[in-house]
Design a protein around this motif. Structure first.
Motif, PDB file in Angstrom:
ATOM      1  N   ASN A 417      -0.694   6.595 -29.836  1.00 35.06           N
ATOM      2  CA  ASN A 417      -1.692   7.751 -29.446  1.00 35.06           C
ATOM      3  C   ASN A 417      -2.207   7.346 -31.305  1.00 35.06           C
ATOM      4  N   ALA A 419      -7.165   7.947 -30.764  1.00 35.50           N
ATOM      5  CA  ALA A 419      -8.292   8.594 -30.760  1.00 35.50           C
ATOM      6  C   ALA A 419      -8.487   9.249 -30.370  1.00 35.50           C
ATOM      7  N   GLY A 420      -9.556   9.906 -29.509  1.00 36.74           N
ATOM      8  CA  GLY A 420      -9.435  11.091 -29.105  1.00 36.74           C
ATOM      9  C   GLY A 420      -9.780  12.299 -29.794  1.00 36.74           C
ATOM     10  N   SER A 445      -8.535   4.614 -36.358  1.00 38.64           N
ATOM     11  CA  SER A 445      -8.353   5.400 -35.272  1.00 38.64           C
ATOM     12  C   SER A 445      -8.810   4.807 -34.077  1.00 38.64           C
ATOM     13  N   CYS A 446      -8.244   3.908 -33.159  1.00 38.14           N
ATOM     14  CA  CYS A 446      -9.383   2.897 -32.715  1.00 38.14           C
ATOM     15  C   CYS A 446      -8.841   3.502 -31.409  1.00 38.14           C
ATOM     16  N   MET A 447      -9.810   3.494 -30.497  1.00 34.13           N
ATOM     17  CA  MET A 447      -9.811   3.817 -29.123  1.00 34.13           C
ATOM     18  C   MET A 447      -9.534   2.605 -28.632  1.00 34.13           C
ATOM     19  N   GLY A 448      -8.555   2.854 -27.713  1.00 28.58           N
ATOM     20  CA  GLY A 448      -8.047   0.823 -27.129  1.00 28.58           C
ATOM     21  C   GLY A 448      -6.532   0.646 -27.350  1.00 28.58           C
ATOM     22  N   GLU A 450      -3.382   2.498 -27.791  1.00 26.12           N
ATOM     23  CA  GLU A 450      -2.586   3.090 -27.273  1.00 26.12           C
ATOM     24  C   GLU A 450      -1.784   1.781 -26.483  1.00 26.12           C
ATOM     25  N   VAL A 470      -3.024   8.728 -23.842  1.00 26.02           N
ATOM     26  CA  VAL A 470      -4.294   8.388 -23.986  1.00 26.02           C
ATOM     27  C   VAL A 470      -5.371   9.675 -23.125  1.00 26.02           C
ATOM     28  N   THR A 474     -10.717   6.132 -23.975  1.00 26.56           N
ATOM     29  CA  THR A 474      -9.557   5.659 -24.177  1.00 26.56           C
ATOM     30  C   THR A 474      -9.063   4.629 -23.700  1.00 26.56           C
ATOM     31  N   TYR A 502     -15.820  11.731 -23.121  1.00 31.07           N
ATOM     32  CA  TYR A 502     -15.744  11.701 -24.989  1.00 31.07           C
ATOM     33  C   TYR A 502     -14.810  13.063 -25.114  1.00 31.07           C
TER      34      TYR A 502
END
Length: 626
Positions: A417, A419-420, A445-448, A450, A470, A474, A502
């Motif tokens: 995991n 982010a979020g 903490s980068c969305m995308g 995972e 996710v 994300t 979000y």
């Protein structure tokens, strides 16, 4: 001196295939595969070379350049930073798509080799397709955007320049202090140019990953600080995992009775049921760890950077006489918070400290052990309550989703995991059973991250069950490597939580006076804002359209069955669940410590005015540790 005539690209691929790392007597390939998307900037160079040397350098076909870096980083972390992948792209947007992934790798001190194509070095045609023209500088290309996010950068404008450049690149990739993204920008004409290379350039080369020991004077001062402390607390960071120091930490904690809290990167350094493990620390930490931090007279940081989430933006370590002792392989981090530095490898440093403290029979008071043991038991009861679902026929909350997964997995499973709202719930609630089960990318903490990272982790550990967790926000950022997982037959497990927007930033927005503006996935309402009905987006259908097996779960009972089926699956499988977000349903416990997100100093809306008043109260408690 014997030579062999090859193109620059062929020479580079052949060189990479002969590089190895060694630590503690174990040897493995440094660059075990190359990810690539081809365009005119690399197809005839690196692309042709990978065909030429397909027998010694495996290739993976990616769908998005950023995602390819994430997959390589996931692989590198699971491999203990001793092995990684390279990523090749064309010039232009393919190259600039690397920037986010490069920043993530460098922030987290994880090695990845980036090989973007570049514009012609000889400039026979100027400009070429996708070239950025800079009027004041003829030697700038879009690849220069990678300079600030790379630990090493070079543009190879002559064939012979590859030799020192490639060697420097390997040095940085294998340096436990300096490692991160390494970029070798390769002009498309140079890639295809031939040169007579010394045969010795292609000889097997082993790069020893160092374990530097502690300076005797620093070690003596560290021992004095520990023996003088009455309420010490150890904060385990990602450096514990990078050093493979988990056993040494367990020995230290068991011998001294000192409680161990963990950052996001350090969680799992001790298993959750170890007597000295008190859980996550900081803004997303447990009440047990954060209460201990507020009263600690000595904080022993091991392999941590002390980010604002760990320190609660400078408000957590509240005791007036608190001191810091920082065991870190990097001097930059070892001197933070005006701490006593112990610059050494985490495993070696912990072993030396344990040996010396045992000689003195040092151990914290029994009353202190009883205090944190009872506090830990109270927190575990809170976790149980969050995970419990009294009615299996109802829609699950997000903590109940984690509870269902927690009840299913064993120490061999890995969760990924980044982010979020999930990182906060996971850091507080997840019960890490093994050193590498908890794979959270929270430095960037980068969305995308995972899905592609889970693919990389699974490639590094094909025998393990790997779960990418996710949210819908994300997922929409970067689902492309589902196609790659299907193509390669890599059976990653995806848990996709639908909460219509979000959710994490929505909650933060509400707390800081932003009134959840722009955070929900809804139609525009009559007021012109996004206040209408939820968007009719079917992400389960999207995942299925990319080739994944999809299991829909509408209730807690269905979720449990779907997770069990996914765990047993031998194909990429998605469990899709819409979570309960009603204000009337209890979710995860609130944050146990503050985090600084500045609030508007002037505003007319009541929510912002109230948020500013609370903000000023928190800010007044911040301190500089000198």
């Amino acid at each position: 001196m014997s030579t062999v005539r090859l193109t620059v690209a062929q020479a580079l691929v052949r060189f990479l295939a002969a590089q190895y790392t060694e630590r503690d007597g174990a040897r493995q390939r440094l660059i075990s595969a190359v990810w690539g998307i081809f365009g005119h900037g690399n197809v005839a160079g690196i692309g042709q070379a990978l065909v030429e040397y397909a027998d010694v350098m495996p290739y993976h076909q990616g769908r998005n350049e950023q995602a390819m870096v994430h997959a390589a980083v996931g692989y590198a972390r699971q491999s203990g930073r001793l092995s990684t992948h390279a990523v090749t792209t064309s010039i232009g947007p393919g190259a600039t798509n690397l920037v986010t992934g490069a920043a993530l790798a460098t922030v987290n001190h994880l090695p990845v080799l980036l090989l973007p194509g570049d514009v012609f070095a000889a400039r026979p045609a100027d400009p070429v397709l996708q070239q950025l023209q800079v009027p004041y500088a003829g030697d700038v290309s879009v690849n220069d955007t990678l300079r600030p996010v790379s630990r090493y950068f070079d543009r190879v404008t002559r064939p012979e320049a590859l030799i020192p450049s490639a060697l420097q690149a390997m040095r940085v990739l294998t340096d436990p202090v300096d490692t991160g993204a390494v970029t070798l920008a390769l002009p498309q004409d140079v890639q295809a140019e031939a040169f007579d290379w010394p045969e010795r350039f292609f000889a097997e080369r082993v790069w020893t990953v160092r374990r530097p020991g502690a300076d005797p004077a620093e070690l003596s001062e560290a021992l004095g600080a520990i023996r003088a402390a009455r309420r010490p607390l150890l904060v385990a960071g990602g450096g514990v995992h990078h050093s493979r120091a988990e056993s040494a930490l367990a020995e230290f904690a068991g011998a001294t009775g000192i409680p161990v809290a963990s950052t996001q990167a350090g969680k799992g350094s001790l298993p959750y049921d170890h007597p000295q493990d008190v859980g996550g620390i900081g803004h997303t930490g447990t009440a047990t760890a954060d209460d201990l931090a507020r009263t600690a007279d000595l904080v022993i940081g091991v392999g941590t950077r002390y980010t604002d989430f760990t320190t609660a933006s400078g408000t957590l370590f509240a005791r007036h006489d608190v001191r810091f002792l920082n065991l870190n392989i990097a001097a930059f981090d070892g001197h933070k918070l005006a701490g006593l530095p112990l610059i050494a490898d985490a495993r070696g440093g912990l072993e030396e400290l344990t040996e010396r403290l045992r000689m003195h029979g040092h151990r914290v008071a029994d009353a202190y052990v009883t205090e944190y043991t009872e506090a830990k038991e109270r927190w575990e009861r809170i976790v149980d309550a969050c995970f419990e679902a009294a009615d299996p026929g109802l829609r699950p909350t997000q903590p109940q989703v984690l509870g269902a997964l927690d009840a299913l997995v064993d120490e061999t499973d890995i969760i990924v995991n980044a982010a979020g709202s999930l990182p906060g719930d996971l850091h507080r609630l997840w019960r890490a059973r093994s050193a590498d089960q908890y794979h959270l990318e929270y430095g960037y903490s980068c969305m995308g991250y995972e899905i592609p990272a889970a693919l990389g982790v699974k490639l590094a550990a094909p025998e393990r069950n790997v779960w990418a967790l996710v949210g819908d926000g994300t997922y929409l950022m970067l689902p492309t490597e589902i196609v790659t997982a299907v193509q390669e037959g890599v059976a990653v497990k995806l848990v996709l939580l639908q909460n219509h927007g979000y959710a994490s930033i929505g909650g933060l927005s509400e707390a800081v006076g932003g009134e959840r503006f722009g955070t929900d996935y809804r139609f525009r309402g009559r007021d012109g804002a996004y206040t209408g009905a939820p968007l009719p987006v079917d992400l389960a259908a999207n995942a299925a359209s990319l080739g994944m097996r999809v299991l829909r779960a509408g209730t807690v009972g269905e979720l449990r069955a779907a997770l069990a089926a996914a765990r047993a699956a031998e194909v990429p499988t998605c469990v899709y669940v819409e979570t309960e977000t009603s204000d009337t349903v209890s979710g995860a416990p609130p944050a146990q410590a503050w985090w600084d997100v500045p609030v508007a100093a002037t505003a007319t809306r009541p929510s912002a005015v109230t948020a500013r008043e609370l903000y000023e109260r928190h800010v007044s408690t911040r301190r500089r540790h000198l």
